[in-house]
Each structure stands twice: as structure tokens, then as C-alpha cells.
Enzyme design. Structure first.
Site, mmCIF file in Angstrom:
data_model
loop_
_atom_site.group_PDB
_atom_site.id
_atom_site.type_symbol
_atom_site.label_atom_id
_atom_site.label_comp_id
_atom_site.label_asym_id
_atom_site.label_seq_id
_atom_site.Cartn_x
_atom_site.Cartn_y
_atom_site.Cartn_z
ATOM 1 N N LEU A 396 0.486 -1.068 -0.116
ATOM 2 C CA LEU A 396 0.212 -0.181 -0.209
ATOM 3 C C LEU A 396 1.174 1.344 0.050
ATOM 4 C CD1 LEU A 396 -2.279 -2.049 1.075
ATOM 5 C CD2 LEU A 396 -3.220 -0.197 2.068
ATOM 6 N N ASP A 397 2.027 1.092 0.302
ATOM 7 C CA ASP A 397 3.321 2.084 0.919
ATOM 8 C C ASP A 397 3.566 2.535 -0.310
ATOM 9 O OD1 ASP A 397 3.733 4.857 2.147
ATOM 10 O OD2 ASP A 397 5.051 3.216 3.609
ATOM 11 N N ASP A 398 4.014 1.856 -0.696
ATOM 12 C CA ASP A 398 4.258 2.280 -2.532
ATOM 13 C C ASP A 398 3.551 2.426 -3.366
ATOM 14 O OD1 ASP A 398 7.591 0.248 -3.028
ATOM 15 O OD2 ASP A 398 6.261 0.045 -1.014
#
Length: 655
Positions: A396-398
Site C-alpha cells: 500500500l505504501d509503494d
């Protein structure tokens, strides 16, 4: 050119400290020169295909485990082994042990593995550095007090009996979802590590260890009398310890047909996720366990899956002229997304940034199968992984960072990719409003109390930093659609609850409170939160209070052990100074003494190559247990911060 630019910049550093209004022409010239040099240096490191991929360094556990793998499999490459041994010796501390991060305290388990690896590589137990290491390990109680993963490795090398480590039964693969423990209830990294490990442990895998090297000298008593002992962490942990003893007693009574069925299910599970040359989970520990499990299950050395699994592991090696080490994984998607954001702020790199974004577009996971679909079967894909290839596990962060950079490009070429990414992120929101790295509602905290989970990192619950990145993207899209408002508002409430008493936010994936606070303040800015909101002001005040006397910021990884060290270290770093600058500017600060002093610090510490070089580790993989150094952080973030500082100053000066 760089020397002249640096001389010009240095001449204006003191002036930056003094002025808190419009920059003079001389000051502006120095700032511009610093930014231009940093931009050119960053662009020079772009791969011809368009991406950036910096080294990702962990502690000495990973390279030590690579040597141990060679001896486990009897696949010893003496030249490579010798280079890894050099790396291990170079990272030994004066007290004889090895830490989890640069300048960190002694870590017993890391030191035991490093010592064993050096002995396997041919270092004499009577060598001075080995004597110092042995004394330090014995002073800490000896190898018997190592963590669970180290004890399991020692059991496979027949240095301790299997009773010295907790049981990891492969029969967990047969447990129903309603059972308190189920493989889907732990994080992706725990699943990929544990499933092949359960095969190895259940079938009592034995390292070939062709040289028959042992480390009995690291024990304070007879190694074969070692029993698994762990300090009780809680009342629940006591119950689990008792249940584990019962499980060990009845484990030999398991019917063979049940064991065979469980082993087959575990084999099917990890083989399906081997991920080609990306490797199982695209992380070293899982990849090694899978490689060794394939061997135990009878796959011959020339079997395509074994050949590919070994190649995936070797792709993580960083081999220099004199030394070598193994990375825990690689980080091209993350590095490229962040580099694009920095270059977009700095300007004059549209062609190179477009090439990077085009490359990223090809890596989006739209139709690929993933574990996340077990909980969201109807949700269309749209995420990105962290590594070159990790289809089962988009991050999710990427995803938020890449979509943020694509949105900034203001090109129709990326509209579809951004929409799919945002829609996927919205669908991955946890019920408390936050976002985790890979999972949804992964908050079965009682599982961290089982004896196997002494690392306390079995789960992937929501975190402030990842949640902030998702809010950042939703906020950017707010002017175009109201589709993400509900998710954004729910997450903002989560972030408000997560703010620390001192005004900061915890950094789950970057060190530490400075990183978390940067992440959240940027999100609040993009979400349109009033900069006079008490939540914002408290965070800004905290950051200002932690600025170092040299104008920079620094925070030790020790702050994960002692939160009174939040925002503190013996010296500043370029990447943490940049995070603090970006955070302050997101919080409404644009022309303050703190920012001028920070900019001066960065310019003063810029190196001849146009970049910055910090020794400090930059992030935890798992706080207190496994820490990382992203080699790109001190190259990307200072450029981003200086460019943002210049742009805000220019906007203010031009009214």
C-alpha cells in the site's frame, strides 16, 4: 563544476542562517547550485530502463545466514564466502559483538550467527576477533539465549537439540479459519517465512555441514542439555508456553497421514508463490527457507524451481572488489517513486521522470493473483509491489507513493493507473480507519504472545506512516472526485488518535518519530486540514524543539527501545533533516529560522559528488528486531527538501 558550485554555496551558508526573509541574489545562487548538483547526481544514478534501485542493507544476520545456507546445502562458493567474511569482520564492534544497526547496542542473536558464519568460512576460533566475539557472547549468557530463529537454525545444524526451540508444526496448514491461529491471520512476511520453515522443522531438517563445524564454545554449559526458555511476556504468553509444552509432548504421536497431508498442503502453498526470479515473498528469509525446503522435499539440484530459487537469492548479493553482503530484498519501486517526487519538486527533469513513470506503469499489478484477495475477492487490483517482482504481495505504501508521483505528472497517460491505485487502496482500508502495508484488519495481537513470535512482528496492523501516504493520495484527488472523501475522513480520525502526547507520530517504516511526523503532516496538508489545527501546531512545535545545534535533525534507532529519545541523536543526518524540513513546510512554515538553519546544514554537508552520505540506518524492518539502511534516502530526500524550500520561498517572494 561541482567544486566551483560548492565554493559558491559554502560562501552563502552563514547568510542562510541569518536571513529569515527574501533570499539575497547571492543566497539564491548558492541554493540553486546545491539543488542543481544534487539533481544531476541523482539523475546520473538512474538505470537505463528508467528506474532507481539503491542498496538496501540490513544487519550482519542476513550475510551470515547466506554463508550458513551455503554450508546447509553443501554449495560453498569459497571466493564469495571469503568476501562476505570480510564484510562481517568489518562490521564487528569494538566490544566483540555485532549490532542490529550502525552504532547500535550489542545483539546476541546477530552475534551468534556472525560468529558461526565466520567459523564456517574458515576463521580460527583462536583468532583475536573470534576470541573477542566469544567473550562478548558468553558474557550475555551464551548462544542458548538466542532468539527463536537462531535456535531453530542451530537445531538444523545439530548444535542444540530440537527441544531448544519452540515447535513449528506443519499441521498449522490444516487449521480452519475460525481457529485462533490461521496462516491468513498473520502478515505476509510471516506467512512466507513460516510455511517452508514449518516443513523444515517438522521433518527435522539437517544441514549437510560438510566441514562438520560447530560452535559448542558459545554455550555456558552442555549445548545438548539446552531447553527452550523464554522470559514470560504476559499472562497470555504463560498460557501459550504451557500449551507449547503439551504440543511438544504429543507431536511425535501425530498420525503419518495427517503429517503427509499437511506437508503436501504447505508445499503446494509455497510452490504456488515461488514468484520466479523474484523469490518467495521477494524477501531473503522466506527465499532461503523455500530453497532448503525444496531440497528436503526431494527436488533435485537441477530442478527448474530450485535453480530459479537459487538465482532469486543471488540477485540480492552486493559484491564489491574486497567484500560482499546480501540484502534482505531490493527496493526499486519505492526508490523510483521517491526519486520522481524529489525530481518533480526540483524541476528540469521532466524527460527522465516521465521515463521512470513509464517504467513504473508496467509494474502495476492489475490482474495478478494475490493473498489480499482472500479478504477482498471482488476488489479490482491496482497496487505496486516494493520489489522488482512480488505479484502476490502489492504494498500500500509503494502504491500511494507511485500514484502520487503519477498524479503530479499531470499526464493523461497515467490517469487510469492512478484511478486503479486509489480505488485499490480505498478497498484495503482497515476497519479502524488506518491502512497497513499489505493486510486488512491484521490486528490479532494475541498471536504475538505465542513462543515462536518472540520477535513481536508476526502481524501487519495499520500504521500512521502508511495511512498518511494513503491520505496524501486521496487529498490530491479531492479536487477531481469526491469518491475518496469518506475513506480520507475516516483515516484522518485514525491519525488524530495515533498522535503521541508530545505531538509527534510513530514511524513504523522509517526512523522514527521524525519520519512518522513528516508522513502525517504532509498528509494533513494534502487533505486540506487547517494549519492552525492543534494537531498540526503540536507537531510543528515538537519538531522545532528537537532541532540540533548544528541546524539539522537526527534520531537514533534507540528511540524504538526508549521513546524518551524521540527526535534525538548524537548528531544530525541529512535524510532526517530533510524529513523535518518537509514536515515543517507541510505544517505551514516557509520562512522560519529553523528552515534556514536546516537548509544551511544540508548545503554545508553536501559532498563533492553532489549528494549526501550518512552512516546511520534509516528504518526498521521490524522495530527492535531488524533494521535497515536505505542507501537512497540520503540522496533523494535532501534534494526534495531543498527544492521545496526554494519553491515556497519563491512563491512567497513573488506574492
Amino acid at each position: 563544476m561541482r567544486d566551483a558550485a560548492k565554493a559558491k554555496s559554502a560562501a552563502n551558508v552563514s547568510n542562510l542562517n541569518e536571513g529569515v526573509h527574501a533570499l539575497s541574489r547571492e543566497q539564491q545562487s548558492g541554493l540553486d547550485a546545491s539543488i542543481d548538483c544534487a539533481r544531476q547526481a541523482l539523475l546520473a544514478q538512474q538505470n537505463a530502463e528508467g528506474y532507481w534501485c539503491y542498496e538496501l542493507e540490513a544487519d550482519c544476520t542476513i550475510p551470515a545466514e547466506y554463508i550458513m545456507m551455503m554450508h546447509f546445502m553443501d554449495e560453498i562458493e569459497t571466493g564469495l564466502q571469503a568476501k562476505i567474511a570480510v564484510y562481517l569482520r568489518n562490521h564487528q564492534q569494538e566490544d566483540g559483538g555485532w549490532p542490529l544497526y550502525h552504532d547500535g547496542p550489542f545483539d546476541l542473536s546477530c552475534s551468534v550467527k556472525a560468529y558461526y558464519a565466520l567459523k564456517l568460512a574458515g576463521d580460527s576460533a583462536d583468532a583475536d576477533h573470534m576470541i573477542r566475539a566469544r567473550k562478548r557472547i558468553l558474557a550475555a549468557g551464551g548462544a542458548a539465549r538466542s532468539n527463536v530463529f537462531t535456535l531453530l537454525a542451530l537445531a538444523m545444524f545439530e548444535q542444540v537439540p530440537w527441544r531448544a526451540a519452540p515447535i513449528v508444526p506443519v499441521e498449522i496448514m490444516l487449521l480452519p479459519r475460525w481457529f485462533p491461529f490461521h496462516i491468513s491471520k498473520v502478515s505476509y512476511w510471516s506467512r512466507t517465512v513460516t510455511v517452508p520453515l514449518a516443513i523444515l522443522c517438522t521433518h527435522k531438517a539437517r544441514a549437510r555441514n560438510p566441514l562438520d563445524i560447530g560452535i559448542s564454545e558459545l554455550f555456558t554449559g552442555d549445548p545438548w542439555k539446552t531447553r527452550f526458555k523464554t522470559p514470560s511476556r504476559s499472562s497470555l504468553n504463560k498460557i501459550f508456553i504451557a500449551l507449547e509444552k503439551v504440543a511438544k509432548f504429543i507431536e511425535p504421536l501425530t498420525p503419518q497421514w495427517i503429517r503427509n497431508k499437511a506437508t503436501a498442503r504447505a508445499e503446494t502453498w509455497f510452490v504456488e508463490r515461488l514468484n520466479g526470479e523474484g523469490g518467495l515473498g521477494a524477501i531473503f528469509p522466506a527465499m532461503v527457507n523455500a530453497y532448503e525446503a525444496l531440497d528436503l522435499l526431494g527436488y533435485p539440484a537441477d530442478h527448474p524451481m530450485r535453480v530459479t530459487a537459487k538465482k532469486a537469492i543471488n540477485e540480492l548479493l552486493v559484491i564489491g572488489e574486497d567484500s560482499a553482503y546480501c540484502q534482505p530484498c531490493n527496493s526499486p519501486i519505492w526508490d523510483t517513486g521517491l526519486a520522481c517526487l524529489a525530481l518533480q519538486e526540483a524541476g528540469k527533469a521532466d524527460t527522465q521522470t516521465k521515463k521512470a513513470l513509464d517504467w513504473l506503469k508496467t509494474k502495476q499489478l492489475l490482474e495478478e493473483k494475490g493473498d489480499w484477495q482472500e479478504f477482498r475477492p471482488e476488489l479490482p487490483g491496482g497496487g505496486w509491489a516494493f520489489q522488482f517482482k512480488n505479484d502476490f504481495y502489492p504494498d500500500l505504501d509503494d502504491t500511494a507513493v507511485v500514484a502520487w508521483a503519477m498524479h503530479n505528472a499531470k499526464s493523461e497517460d497515467f490517469d487510469f493507473a492512478v484511478q486503479r491505485a486509489a480505488n485499490w487502496l480505498r478497498g484495503m482500508q482497515s476497519s479502524n480507519g488506518g491502512f497497513a502495508s499489505f493486510e486488512i484488519d491484521n490486528e490479532y495481537y494475541f498471536l504475538n504472545e505465542i513462543p515462536f513470535a518472540d520477535h513481536g512482528a508476526l502481524l501487519d496492523p495499520p500504521s500512521a506512516d502508511v495511512s498518511a501516504r494513503c491520505v496524501t493520495l486521496f487529498g490530491l484527488l479531492a479536487d477531481e472526485t469526491s469518491s475518496y472523501q469518506e475513506s480520507m475522513q475516516k483515516c484522518l480520525q485514525y491519525l488524530a488518535r495515533e498522535q503521541e502526547d508530545n505531538g509527534s507520530w510513530f514511524g513504523r517504516w522509517g526512523t522514527n518519530y521524525i519520519y512518522g511526523t513528516w508522513s502525517v503532516l504532509v498528509a494533513l496538508e494534502k487533505a486540506g486540514v487547517d494549519r492552525q489545527d492543534p494537531m498540526v501546531r503540536r507537531a510543528v512545535d515538537w519538531l522545532k524543539s528537537t532541532q540540533c545545534s548544528d541546524g539539522g535533525w537526527g534520531e537514533t534507532n534507540d528511540s524504538y527501545f526508549d521513546d524518551s529519545l524521540a527526535g534525538k541523536d548524537k548528531k544530525s543526518t541529512a535524510f532526517q533533516t530533510a524529513w523535518a524540513m518537509l514536515a515543517l513546510m507541510a505544517g505551514g512554515e516557509s520562512d522560519t529560522l529553523e528552515l534556514h538553519r536546516a537548509a544551511a546544514y544540508l548545503i554545508r554537508n553536501q559532498k563533492e559528488d553532489g549528494l549526501w552520505h550518512d552512516d546511520a540506518f534509516t528504518a526498521p524492518g521490524f522495530p527492535k528486531v531488524f533494521h535497515l539502511k536505505y542507501h537512497g534516502y540520503d540522496k533523494i530526500f535532501p534534494l526534495w527538501a531543498l527544492a521545496r524550500f526554494r519553491n515556497l520561498k519563491s512563491q512567497a517572494d513573488n506574492g
